[in-house]
Design a protein around this motif. Structure first.
Motif, PDB file in Angstrom:
ATOM      1  N   SER A  32       0.783  -1.236   0.000  1.00  0.00           N
ATOM      2  CA  SER A  32       0.000   0.000   0.000  1.00  0.00           C
ATOM      3  C   SER A  32       0.811   1.280   0.000  1.00  0.00           C
ATOM      4  N   GLY A  33       1.991   1.255   0.597  1.00  0.00           N
ATOM      5  CA  GLY A  33       2.747   2.493   0.692  1.00  0.00           C
ATOM      6  C   GLY A  33       2.115   3.488   1.641  1.00  0.00           C
ATOM      7  N   GLY A  34       1.157   3.029   2.446  1.00  0.00           N
ATOM      8  CA  GLY A  34       0.481   3.915   3.393  1.00  0.00           C
ATOM      9  C   GLY A  34       1.324   4.152   4.626  1.00  0.00           C
ATOM     10  N   GLY A  35       0.704   4.707   5.630  1.00  0.00           N
ATOM     11  CA  GLY A  35       1.381   4.971   6.888  1.00  0.00           C
ATOM     12  C   GLY A  35       1.798   3.686   7.577  1.00  0.00           C
ATOM     13  N   HIS A  36       2.696   3.806   8.540  1.00  0.00           N
ATOM     14  CA  HIS A  36       3.274   2.634   9.187  1.00  0.00           C
ATOM     15  C   HIS A  36       2.253   1.779   9.934  1.00  0.00           C
ATOM     16  N   ASN A  37       1.141   2.346  10.347  1.00  0.00           N
ATOM     17  CA  ASN A  37       0.143   1.538  11.047  1.00  0.00           C
ATOM     18  C   ASN A  37      -1.170   1.434  10.267  1.00  0.00           C
ATOM     19  N   ALA A  38      -1.095   1.586   8.956  1.00  0.00           N
ATOM     20  CA  ALA A  38      -2.303   1.523   8.127  1.00  0.00           C
ATOM     21  C   ALA A  38      -3.017   0.182   8.274  1.00  0.00           C
ATOM     22  N   PHE A  39      -2.267  -0.918   8.198  1.00  0.00           N
ATOM     23  CA  PHE A  39      -2.906  -2.227   8.291  1.00  0.00           C
ATOM     24  C   PHE A  39      -3.524  -2.456   9.665  1.00  0.00           C
ATOM     25  N   SER A  40      -2.919  -1.922  10.680  1.00  0.00           N
ATOM     26  CA  SER A  40      -3.497  -2.026  12.011  1.00  0.00           C
ATOM     27  C   SER A  40      -4.876  -1.367  12.035  1.00  0.00           C
ATOM     28  N   ARG A  41      -4.996  -0.203  11.444  1.00  0.00           N
ATOM     29  CA  ARG A  41      -6.280   0.506  11.403  1.00  0.00           C
ATOM     30  C   ARG A  41      -7.290  -0.241  10.525  1.00  0.00           C
TER      31      ARG A  41
END
Length: 156
Positions: free
Chosen positions: A96-105
């Motif tokens: 995803s290239g998202g923020g470091h805790n994107a998957f957590s959210r």
């Protein structure tokens, strides 16, 4: 229940009563049937107007569908990530290239994953052999080779 004018198209006496009908509530290609609804339907434009109790049940079913869909998507993201042996951090970096805790959210249903990411996760669930392809594509070796080629063409 008597006929009345349609609020949508203003056709006179076009709203006809109905009882006990079922309607689908939809959210992002997911749906849920709500049964035994009462109200009016316009004979001209097909506008639907529920009576107050039916409108309340229909709205509640829609809210429940949204919450259930978010939780199902969150659970699927977590299940697929674990199946592919990704950490949350590696999933973010690779997919995803998202923020470091994107998957957590995503996995706590705090934030819905972007549709392309959710589709990619479901595709990888069905075809886990594509993970190696994805890793190779992510390294951009082929793109870097094209960039070198482009640079060489400029200097010729």
């Amino acid at each position: 229940m008597s006929k009345h004018d349609c609020y949508s198209c203003a056709a006179p006496n076009s709203m006809h009563p109905f009882k006990g009908r079922s309607f689908n509530v939809n959210f992002k290609q997911m749906n849920r049937m709500v049964h035994s609804l009462n109200g009016y339907e316009c004979a001209e434009c097909a506008e639907i107007e529920f009576d107050a109790p039916s409108a309340e049940r229909y709205a509640r079913a829609g809210d429940e569908l949204i919450e259930d869909a978010k939780q199902v998507m969150a659970d699927e993201m977590k299940r697929i990530r674990r199946k592919l042996h990704f950490t949350q951090k590696s999933a973010v970096q690779l997919l995803s290239g998202g923020g470091h805790n994107a998957f957590s959210r995503y996995e706590r249903a705090e934030v819905e994953p972007p549709k392309p990411l959710f589709v990619l996760m479901r595709l990888l669930d069905r075809h886990p052999e594509l993970v190696r392809e994805l890793q190779a594509i992510n390294e951009c070796t082929d793109i870097n080779a094209l960039l070198v080629q482009k640079q060489q063409q400029r200097h010729e």
